[in-house]
Design an enzyme around this catalytic site. Structure first.
Site, PDB file in Angstrom:
ATOM      1  N   ASP A  38      61.412  49.532  19.883  1.00  0.00           N
ATOM      2  CA  ASP A  38      60.445  48.427  19.969  1.00  0.00           C
ATOM      3  C   ASP A  38      61.078  47.308  20.782  1.00  0.00           C
ATOM      4  O   ASP A  38      62.295  47.172  20.839  1.00  0.00           O
ATOM      5  CB  ASP A  38      60.067  47.916  18.571  1.00  0.00           C
ATOM      6  CG  ASP A  38      58.708  47.213  18.550  1.00  0.00           C
ATOM      7  OD1 ASP A  38      57.740  47.797  18.002  1.00  0.00           O
ATOM      8  OD2 ASP A  38      58.604  46.091  19.089  1.00  0.00           O
ATOM      9  N   ASN A  90      53.628  55.052  21.844  1.00  0.00           N
ATOM     10  CA  ASN A  90      52.643  54.337  21.041  1.00  0.00           C
ATOM     11  C   ASN A  90      52.628  52.823  21.275  1.00  0.00           C
ATOM     12  O   ASN A  90      51.669  52.157  20.906  1.00  0.00           O
ATOM     13  CB  ASN A  90      52.953  54.658  19.565  1.00  0.00           C
ATOM     14  CG  ASN A  90      52.252  53.773  18.589  1.00  0.00           C
ATOM     15  OD1 ASN A  90      51.051  53.937  18.374  1.00  0.00           O
ATOM     16  ND2 ASN A  90      52.975  52.829  18.000  1.00  0.00           N
ATOM     17  N   TYR A 156      42.086  46.505  28.630  1.00  0.00           N
ATOM     18  CA  TYR A 156      42.520  47.432  27.569  1.00  0.00           C
ATOM     19  C   TYR A 156      41.793  48.775  27.704  1.00  0.00           C
ATOM     20  O   TYR A 156      42.411  49.843  27.655  1.00  0.00           O
ATOM     21  CB  TYR A 156      42.242  46.794  26.206  1.00  0.00           C
ATOM     22  CG  TYR A 156      42.767  47.589  25.019  1.00  0.00           C
ATOM     23  CD1 TYR A 156      44.074  47.424  24.578  1.00  0.00           C
ATOM     24  CD2 TYR A 156      41.954  48.495  24.351  1.00  0.00           C
ATOM     25  CE1 TYR A 156      44.553  48.145  23.495  1.00  0.00           C
ATOM     26  CE2 TYR A 156      42.421  49.221  23.268  1.00  0.00           C
ATOM     27  CZ  TYR A 156      43.721  49.034  22.839  1.00  0.00           C
ATOM     28  OH  TYR A 156      44.197  49.762  21.760  1.00  0.00           O
ATOM     29  N   LYS A 160      43.544  52.462  28.425  1.00  0.00           N
ATOM     30  CA  LYS A 160      43.462  53.598  27.499  1.00  0.00           C
ATOM     31  C   LYS A 160      42.753  54.795  28.148  1.00  0.00           C
ATOM     32  O   LYS A 160      43.097  55.948  27.853  1.00  0.00           O
ATOM     33  CB  LYS A 160      42.777  53.173  26.200  1.00  0.00           C
ATOM     34  CG  LYS A 160      43.600  52.149  25.401  1.00  0.00           C
ATOM     35  CD  LYS A 160      44.988  52.676  25.033  1.00  0.00           C
ATOM     36  CE  LYS A 160      45.761  51.728  24.133  1.00  0.00           C
ATOM     37  NZ  LYS A 160      47.097  52.244  23.764  1.00  0.00           N
ATOM     38  N   ILE A 189      42.214  50.543  13.344  1.00  0.00           N
ATOM     39  CA  ILE A 189      43.195  50.766  12.282  1.00  0.00           C
ATOM     40  C   ILE A 189      43.714  49.407  11.821  1.00  0.00           C
ATOM     41  O   ILE A 189      44.027  48.545  12.659  1.00  0.00           O
ATOM     42  CB  ILE A 189      44.396  51.611  12.816  1.00  0.00           C
ATOM     43  CG1 ILE A 189      43.913  52.867  13.570  1.00  0.00           C
ATOM     44  CG2 ILE A 189      45.350  51.968  11.679  1.00  0.00           C
ATOM     45  CD1 ILE A 189      43.191  53.897  12.740  1.00  0.00           C
ATOM     46  N   THR A 191      46.045  46.950  11.311  1.00  0.00           N
ATOM     47  CA  THR A 191      47.432  46.664  11.705  1.00  0.00           C
ATOM     48  C   THR A 191      47.519  45.208  12.152  1.00  0.00           C
ATOM     49  O   THR A 191      46.480  44.543  12.333  1.00  0.00           O
ATOM     50  CB  THR A 191      47.877  47.539  12.901  1.00  0.00           C
ATOM     51  OG1 THR A 191      47.164  47.102  14.075  1.00  0.00           O
ATOM     52  CG2 THR A 191      47.632  49.025  12.674  1.00  0.00           C
TER      53      THR A 191
HETATM   54  N1  LIG Z   1      45.193  49.063  15.573  1.00  0.00           N
HETATM   55  C1  LIG Z   1      44.149  49.640  16.131  1.00  0.00           C
HETATM   56  O1  LIG Z   1      43.012  49.493  15.701  1.00  0.00           O
HETATM   57  C2  LIG Z   1      44.338  50.543  17.318  1.00  0.00           C
HETATM   58  C3  LIG Z   1      43.235  51.309  17.737  1.00  0.00           C
HETATM   59  C4  LIG Z   1      43.383  52.172  18.807  1.00  0.00           C
HETATM   60  C5  LIG Z   1      44.595  52.237  19.472  1.00  0.00           C
HETATM   61  N2  LIG Z   1      45.638  51.464  19.058  1.00  0.00           N
HETATM   62  C6  LIG Z   1      46.888  51.583  19.789  1.00  0.00           C
HETATM   63  O2  LIG Z   1      47.903  51.962  18.891  1.00  0.00           O
HETATM   64  C7  LIG Z   1      49.155  51.487  19.367  1.00  0.00           C
HETATM   65  C8  LIG Z   1      49.864  50.748  18.248  1.00  0.00           C
HETATM   66  O3  LIG Z   1      49.033  49.680  17.863  1.00  0.00           O
HETATM   67  P1  LIG Z   1      49.241  48.828  16.526  1.00  0.00           P
HETATM   68  O4  LIG Z   1      47.901  48.517  16.028  1.00  0.00           O
HETATM   69  O5  LIG Z   1      50.236  49.468  15.654  1.00  0.00           O
HETATM   70  O6  LIG Z   1      49.811  47.496  17.169  1.00  0.00           O
HETATM   71  P2  LIG Z   1      50.956  46.486  16.670  1.00  0.00           P
HETATM   72  O7  LIG Z   1      50.713  45.242  17.457  1.00  0.00           O
HETATM   73  O8  LIG Z   1      50.989  46.420  15.201  1.00  0.00           O
HETATM   74  O9  LIG Z   1      52.270  47.206  17.177  1.00  0.00           O
HETATM   75  C9  LIG Z   1      52.590  47.352  18.543  1.00  0.00           C
HETATM   76  C10 LIG Z   1      54.109  47.334  18.664  1.00  0.00           C
HETATM   77  O10 LIG Z   1      54.437  47.566  20.043  1.00  0.00           O
HETATM   78  C11 LIG Z   1      55.517  46.708  20.372  1.00  0.00           C
HETATM   79  N3  LIG Z   1      55.533  46.494  21.823  1.00  0.00           N
HETATM   80  C12 LIG Z   1      54.699  45.694  22.551  1.00  0.00           C
HETATM   81  N4  LIG Z   1      55.048  45.734  23.834  1.00  0.00           N
HETATM   82  C13 LIG Z   1      56.116  46.574  23.943  1.00  0.00           C
HETATM   83  C14 LIG Z   1      56.914  47.008  25.024  1.00  0.00           C
HETATM   84  N5  LIG Z   1      56.688  46.566  26.280  1.00  0.00           N
HETATM   85  N6  LIG Z   1      57.921  47.877  24.760  1.00  0.00           N
HETATM   86  C15 LIG Z   1      58.163  48.308  23.496  1.00  0.00           C
HETATM   87  N7  LIG Z   1      57.446  47.905  22.427  1.00  0.00           N
HETATM   88  C16 LIG Z   1      56.433  47.042  22.655  1.00  0.00           C
HETATM   89  C17 LIG Z   1      55.264  45.441  19.593  1.00  0.00           C
HETATM   90  O11 LIG Z   1      56.464  44.687  19.433  1.00  0.00           O
HETATM   91  C18 LIG Z   1      54.732  45.993  18.273  1.00  0.00           C
HETATM   92  O12 LIG Z   1      55.761  46.193  17.328  1.00  0.00           O
HETATM   93  C19 LIG Z   1      48.853  50.643  20.598  1.00  0.00           C
HETATM   94  O13 LIG Z   1      49.046  51.425  21.766  1.00  0.00           O
HETATM   95  C20 LIG Z   1      47.386  50.314  20.430  1.00  0.00           C
HETATM   96  O14 LIG Z   1      46.758  50.037  21.653  1.00  0.00           O
HETATM   97  C21 LIG Z   1      45.540  50.619  18.004  1.00  0.00           C
END
Ligand SMILES: NC(=O)c1ccc[n+]([C@@H]2O[C@H](COP(=O)([O-])OP(=O)(O)OC[C@H]3O[C@@H](n4cnc5c(N)ncnc54)[C@H](O)[C@@H]3O)[C@@H](O)[C@H]2O)c1
Length: 252
Positions: A38, A90, A156, A160, A189, A191
């Site tokens: 991370d 991710n 975004y 994706k 999700i 989060t």
């Molecule tokens: N939460 C949702 O509803 C949802 C839905 C569809 C897709 N997603 C995707 O799931 C993935 C995880 O999302 P989440 O909800 O857990 O988000 P989150 O914000 O809780 O976690 C994302 C993590 O990525 C890290 N990060 C950001 N930029 C970075 C970089 N350049 N290098 C390394 N780490 C980095 C952040 O520090 C954070 O810990 C993302 O790709 C997001 O687009 C999330």
């Protein structure tokens, strides 16, 4: 699902966040040794604490948008645990902007650089290691918004959709050499990412809840279990595929 991941080594990028943390925990629970990667050292180290996996998990600070950083991540993984069998690409950042014509080039590029180029760079450094050892499984986190759009998410949504293209391109090139590549498309999700959007756009969560026929938002574990299955040998015929884990979001 109870498929064992014993003997496997995994990297989870964005491992300090909601989905990545739970994936790291579940992969370790199923027997994998896990590298939590991370940008945020604080969040990544918190994941290690939650996992309680002792010497079977480490944190490495890494930026998915930086080739040198990701090269070092793979090198550290192999030095420490001997292989790289599962990569959950991710890490991602959210975007909620104005209408497309009012999005700045800088805003657009920032999202693309992390969410799309970041997945390209991740696979670019992971695949040679997997080929060298005879195979591996890559799971890219896309989104329901990789197949559909909602307003004010142009960058975004684009990023994706791109992750899905990258996933298919890599699967076509590498599946016959033992590297399977799949994408997971989460619905909404619960989060920190969603909490952040709810804070800037009150009502965001409820509006999106209505788009999930199952009647609830997802939990990180819903995604983590799918990643674990795709990373396991039970999924040996699954490649180039899109897995909607979205409570029916894309069905309507
Ligand atoms: N939460 C949702 O509803 C949802 C839905 C569809 C897709 N997603 C995707 O799931 C993935 C995880 O999302 P989440 O909800 O857990 O988000 P989150 O914000 O809780 O976690 C994302 C993590 O990525 C890290 N990060 C950001 N930029 C970075 C970089 N350049 N290098 C390394 N780490 C980095 C952040 O520090 C954070 O810990 C993302 O790709 C997001 O687009 C999330």
């Amino acid at each position: 699902m109870t498929e064992s991941l014993a003997g496997k080594v995994a990297i989870v990028t964005g491992g300090g966040g909601g989905i990545g943390r739970e994936t790291a925990r579940v992969l370790a629970e199923k027997g994998a040794r896990v590298v939590v990667a991370d940008l945020s050292e604080e969040a990544g180290r918190e994941t290690l604490e939650v996992m309680g996996a002792g010497d079977d998990a480490i944190f490495v600070r890494a930026n998915v948008a930086d080739l040198d950083s990701m090269t070092a991540l793979v090198r550290t993984t192999v030095d420490r645990f001997g292989s790289l069998d599962i990569a959950h690409n991710n890490a991602g950042i959210e975007f909620s902007g104005p209408d497309l014509a009012d999005v700045t080039v800088e805003q657009f590029n920032k999202i693309i650089t992390v969410n799309l180029t970041g997945v390209f760079i991740s696979m670019k450094v992971e695949i040679p290691q997997m080929l060298a050892q005879g195979g591996g499984s890559i799971i890219n986190t896309a989104s329901s918004l990789g197949q559909a759009a909602i307003a004010h998410q142009s960058a975004y949504v684009t990023s994706k959709h791109g992750v899905i293209g990258l996933t298919r391109a890599a699967a076509v090139e590498y599946s016959d050499r033992g590297v399977r590549v799949n994408a997971i498309l989460p619905g909404v999700i619960q989060t920190p990412m969603i909490d952040a959007l709810e804070e800037t756009h009150p009502g965001f969560k409820d509006a999106l809840l209505a788009k999930h026929p199952i009647g609830r938002l997802g939990a990180p574990r819903d995604i983590a279990e799918a990643v674990a299955w795709l990373g396991s040998d039970a999924a040996s015929f699954a490649t180039g595929a899109l897995f909607n884990i979205d409570g029916g979001y894309l069905a309507i």
